[in-house]
Enzyme design. Sequence first.
Site, short mmCIF file in Angstrom:
data_model
loop_
_atom_site.label_atom_id
_atom_site.label_comp_id
_atom_site.label_asym_id
_atom_site.label_seq_id
_atom_site.Cartn_x
_atom_site.Cartn_y
_atom_site.Cartn_z
N LYS A 13 0.83 -1.22 0.00
CA LYS A 13 0.00 0.00 0.00
C LYS A 13 0.86 1.27 0.00
O LYS A 13 0.62 2.19 -0.76
CB LYS A 13 -0.93 0.03 1.23
CG LYS A 13 -1.87 -1.15 1.34
CD LYS A 13 -2.85 -1.00 2.51
CE LYS A 13 -2.18 -0.98 3.88
NZ LYS A 13 -1.55 -2.26 4.29
N ARG A 88 -9.64 0.89 8.89
CA ARG A 88 -9.26 -0.48 9.24
C ARG A 88 -10.35 -1.19 10.02
O ARG A 88 -10.19 -2.36 10.35
CB ARG A 88 -8.03 -0.43 10.12
CG ARG A 88 -6.70 -0.69 9.37
CD ARG A 88 -5.61 -0.48 10.39
NE ARG A 88 -4.38 -1.14 10.19
CZ ARG A 88 -3.29 -0.59 9.66
NH1 ARG A 88 -3.33 0.61 9.17
NH2 ARG A 88 -2.15 -1.25 9.61
N ARG A 127 12.24 -5.71 5.32
CA ARG A 127 12.23 -4.38 4.72
C ARG A 127 12.88 -3.31 5.61
O ARG A 127 12.89 -3.42 6.83
CB ARG A 127 10.80 -3.97 4.32
CG ARG A 127 9.86 -3.74 5.46
CD ARG A 127 8.44 -3.50 4.93
NE ARG A 127 7.53 -3.22 6.03
CZ ARG A 127 6.24 -2.96 5.90
NH1 ARG A 127 5.68 -2.96 4.69
NH2 ARG A 127 5.50 -2.70 6.95
N ARG A 161 11.26 -0.66 10.97
CA ARG A 161 10.15 -0.42 11.89
C ARG A 161 10.20 -1.43 13.03
O ARG A 161 10.39 -2.62 12.79
CB ARG A 161 8.82 -0.55 11.14
CG ARG A 161 8.50 0.67 10.32
CD ARG A 161 7.29 0.48 9.46
NE ARG A 161 6.14 -0.13 10.15
CZ ARG A 161 4.94 -0.21 9.62
NH1 ARG A 161 4.71 0.28 8.40
NH2 ARG A 161 3.95 -0.78 10.27
N ARG A 172 -0.66 -8.36 13.43
CA ARG A 172 -1.20 -7.36 12.51
C ARG A 172 -2.06 -8.03 11.44
O ARG A 172 -3.09 -7.50 11.02
CB ARG A 172 -0.06 -6.55 11.88
CG ARG A 172 0.58 -5.58 12.88
CD ARG A 172 1.99 -5.15 12.49
NE ARG A 172 2.04 -4.42 11.25
CZ ARG A 172 3.18 -4.23 10.55
NH1 ARG A 172 4.32 -4.71 11.00
NH2 ARG A 172 3.15 -3.56 9.43
P1 AMP Z 1 0.78 0.69 9.20
O1 AMP Z 1 1.94 1.61 9.00
O2 AMP Z 1 -0.42 1.07 8.39
O3 AMP Z 1 1.15 -0.77 9.04
O4 AMP Z 1 0.34 0.86 10.73
C1 AMP Z 1 1.20 0.55 11.80
C2 AMP Z 1 0.42 0.41 13.09
O5 AMP Z 1 -0.23 1.65 13.41
C3 AMP Z 1 -0.71 -0.61 13.06
O6 AMP Z 1 -0.25 -1.93 13.32
C4 AMP Z 1 -1.64 -0.09 14.15
O7 AMP Z 1 -1.14 -0.37 15.44
C5 AMP Z 1 -1.53 1.42 13.94
N1 AMP Z 1 -2.52 1.92 12.96
C6 AMP Z 1 -2.27 2.48 11.74
N2 AMP Z 1 -3.40 2.83 11.11
C7 AMP Z 1 -4.42 2.47 11.94
C8 AMP Z 1 -5.83 2.55 11.85
N3 AMP Z 1 -6.44 3.05 10.76
N4 AMP Z 1 -6.55 2.08 12.90
C9 AMP Z 1 -5.96 1.59 14.01
N5 AMP Z 1 -4.64 1.47 14.15
C10 AMP Z 1 -3.86 1.90 13.13
#
Ligand code: AMP
Length: 215
Positions: A13, A88, A127, A161, A172
Amino acid sequence: MNIILLGPPGAGKGTQAQRLVERHGMRQLSTGDMLRAAVKAGTPVGLQAKAVMERGELVSDEIVSALIGEELDSLGPDAGAIFDGYPRTAAQAESLDAILADRGRKLDHVIELGVDEDALVDRITGRFTCASCGKGYHDRFEQPREPGVCDRCGGTEFKRRPDDNEETVRTRMAEYRAKTAPILPIYDARGIVARVNGMAAMDDVTAAIEKIVAA
Ligand code: AMP
């Protein structure tokens, strides 16, 4: 134009959102990036989100929807928006409808990146990104051309990360399956979902997305 990129962690994404930004001057609204920035800055939101993110669980709907609303307000009314990692949950999907309607925007496409979960763990755990410009790399699939030097900006510091480890990635993915995948039917009912094979080569995924956006 307003687009949601939907798919499990590691589906691509972020990479595809960046390409849309480069090609179309759209803005990427990544709740993950916003939350990581909040954690780094030590804001109240960051302090609340840190441990939740480290476990791979979801931060509260209220927090992320507030972040999205604020970020959208910083865009000009004509700037296109790419929602990356949001919504989400069903509650976030509902909030997004209200947030968009309040600002006279409508959702044009929901692009689902379909991927094979086992391959995702490999993708994610290898990554890393350039600490200066954010360009993405991978231990096995895409190393910098000159070891230790970023191809794009010449930076020599890279970062990973903290939630890109196998245990957190499994959580996740479970969160994605339980809470995020079930929102697809909401958009399917509106006839705005396009499905793209996220296992294809990155450029082929980009080409498929370009077709959808141009249609
Ligand atoms: P991402 O970078 O999108 O993989 O997000 C990393 C982490 O941030 C996720 O595993 C969640 O803990 C939190 N997070 C990001 N976006 C959301 C969302 N829309 N709703 C809830 N938690 C989020």
